[in-house]
Design a protein around this motif. Sequence first.
Motif, mmCIF file in Angstrom:
data_model
loop_
_atom_site.group_PDB
_atom_site.id
_atom_site.type_symbol
_atom_site.label_atom_id
_atom_site.label_comp_id
_atom_site.label_asym_id
_atom_site.label_seq_id
_atom_site.Cartn_x
_atom_site.Cartn_y
_atom_site.Cartn_z
ATOM 1 N N PRO A 142 -24.353 -4.582 -22.505
ATOM 2 C CA PRO A 142 -23.979 -5.994 -22.618
ATOM 3 C C PRO A 142 -24.638 -6.670 -23.830
ATOM 4 N N PHE A 143 -23.966 -7.699 -24.293
ATOM 5 C CA PHE A 143 -24.463 -8.574 -25.332
ATOM 6 C C PHE A 143 -24.784 -9.894 -24.633
ATOM 7 N N VAL A 144 -26.053 -10.235 -24.516
ATOM 8 C CA VAL A 144 -26.493 -11.362 -23.684
ATOM 9 C C VAL A 144 -26.922 -12.540 -24.561
ATOM 10 N N ASN A 145 -26.518 -13.739 -24.129
ATOM 11 C CA ASN A 145 -26.951 -14.978 -24.777
ATOM 12 C C ASN A 145 -27.038 -16.055 -23.702
ATOM 13 N N GLY A 146 -28.258 -16.460 -23.362
ATOM 14 C CA GLY A 146 -28.445 -17.518 -22.366
ATOM 15 C C GLY A 146 -27.863 -17.138 -21.025
ATOM 16 N N ASP A 147 -26.903 -17.950 -20.539
ATOM 17 C CA ASP A 147 -26.297 -17.710 -19.229
ATOM 18 C C ASP A 147 -24.992 -16.926 -19.321
ATOM 19 N N SER A 148 -24.760 -16.275 -20.464
ATOM 20 C CA SER A 148 -23.513 -15.529 -20.664
ATOM 21 C C SER A 148 -23.798 -14.134 -21.196
ATOM 22 N N PHE A 149 -22.847 -13.229 -20.954
ATOM 23 C CA PHE A 149 -22.904 -11.908 -21.564
ATOM 24 C C PHE A 149 -21.498 -11.452 -21.885
ATOM 25 N N ALA A 150 -21.399 -10.576 -22.869
ATOM 26 C CA ALA A 150 -20.103 -10.058 -23.302
ATOM 27 C C ALA A 150 -20.108 -8.535 -23.208
ATOM 28 N N LEU A 151 -18.933 -7.992 -22.943
ATOM 29 C CA LEU A 151 -18.708 -6.555 -22.933
ATOM 30 C C LEU A 151 -17.479 -6.249 -23.773
ATOM 31 N N TYR A 179 -18.606 -13.246 -19.868
ATOM 32 C CA TYR A 179 -18.880 -13.635 -18.494
ATOM 33 C C TYR A 179 -19.970 -14.704 -18.487
ATOM 34 N N GLN A 180 -19.731 -15.765 -17.740
ATOM 35 C CA GLN A 180 -20.734 -16.817 -17.585
ATOM 36 C C GLN A 180 -21.338 -16.698 -16.195
ATOM 37 N N VAL A 181 -22.665 -16.791 -16.134
ATOM 38 C CA VAL A 181 -23.404 -16.611 -14.888
ATOM 39 C C VAL A 181 -24.054 -17.933 -14.476
ATOM 40 N N LYS A 182 -23.962 -18.229 -13.178
ATOM 41 C CA LYS A 182 -24.633 -19.407 -12.617
ATOM 42 C C LYS A 182 -25.082 -19.051 -11.202
ATOM 43 N N ASP A 183 -26.316 -19.372 -10.885
ATOM 44 C CA ASP A 183 -26.870 -19.112 -9.552
ATOM 45 C C ASP A 183 -26.686 -17.657 -9.116
ATOM 46 N N GLY A 184 -26.853 -16.728 -10.061
ATOM 47 C CA GLY A 184 -26.810 -15.311 -9.723
ATOM 48 C C GLY A 184 -25.430 -14.702 -9.564
ATOM 49 N N LYS A 185 -24.389 -15.449 -9.903
ATOM 50 C CA LYS A 185 -23.011 -14.947 -9.781
ATOM 51 C C LYS A 185 -22.223 -15.227 -11.059
ATOM 52 N N VAL A 186 -21.227 -14.411 -11.322
ATOM 53 C CA VAL A 186 -20.319 -14.643 -12.446
ATOM 54 C C VAL A 186 -19.332 -15.729 -12.025
#
Length: 121
Positions: free
Chosen positions: A71-80, A102-109
């Motif tokens: 994954p490529f991660v930045n803050g609350d998001s990651f890309a594949l 993908y945007q993540v909030k509270d442990g979920k996409v």
Amino acid sequence: METTQIAFAFTQLCSEGKLQEAADQFYADHITSIEAFPGEYSYLIGRDNVAAKVAFWQKENTIHSVAVKGPFVNGDSFALRFSLDCTSAQFGRTVLEEVAVYQVKDGKVVEERFFGLMPNS
């Protein structure tokens, strides 16, 4: 779980071809899905609607292999970056290339957004 932990676990499942398991484990109930191309599945909200899109796609396509970079991660998001070797009734056998963010909030996409590779015309 933090975004980085989710990103690596999600990527591992996808790399093993366990796309549905990744969705089952990490998608929020209210996930938003945005596809790159127009159509009835281009903008969806909710797990059930996303599952219907996936079921339709799987019915129309046979996946031979999946390659995932990231994954490529930045803050609350990651890309594949996905490369899917598949056969469809419409196009025959081809390799589909796309980037998913993908945007993540509270442990979920909570959002998935797809960017398809456009042919050079």
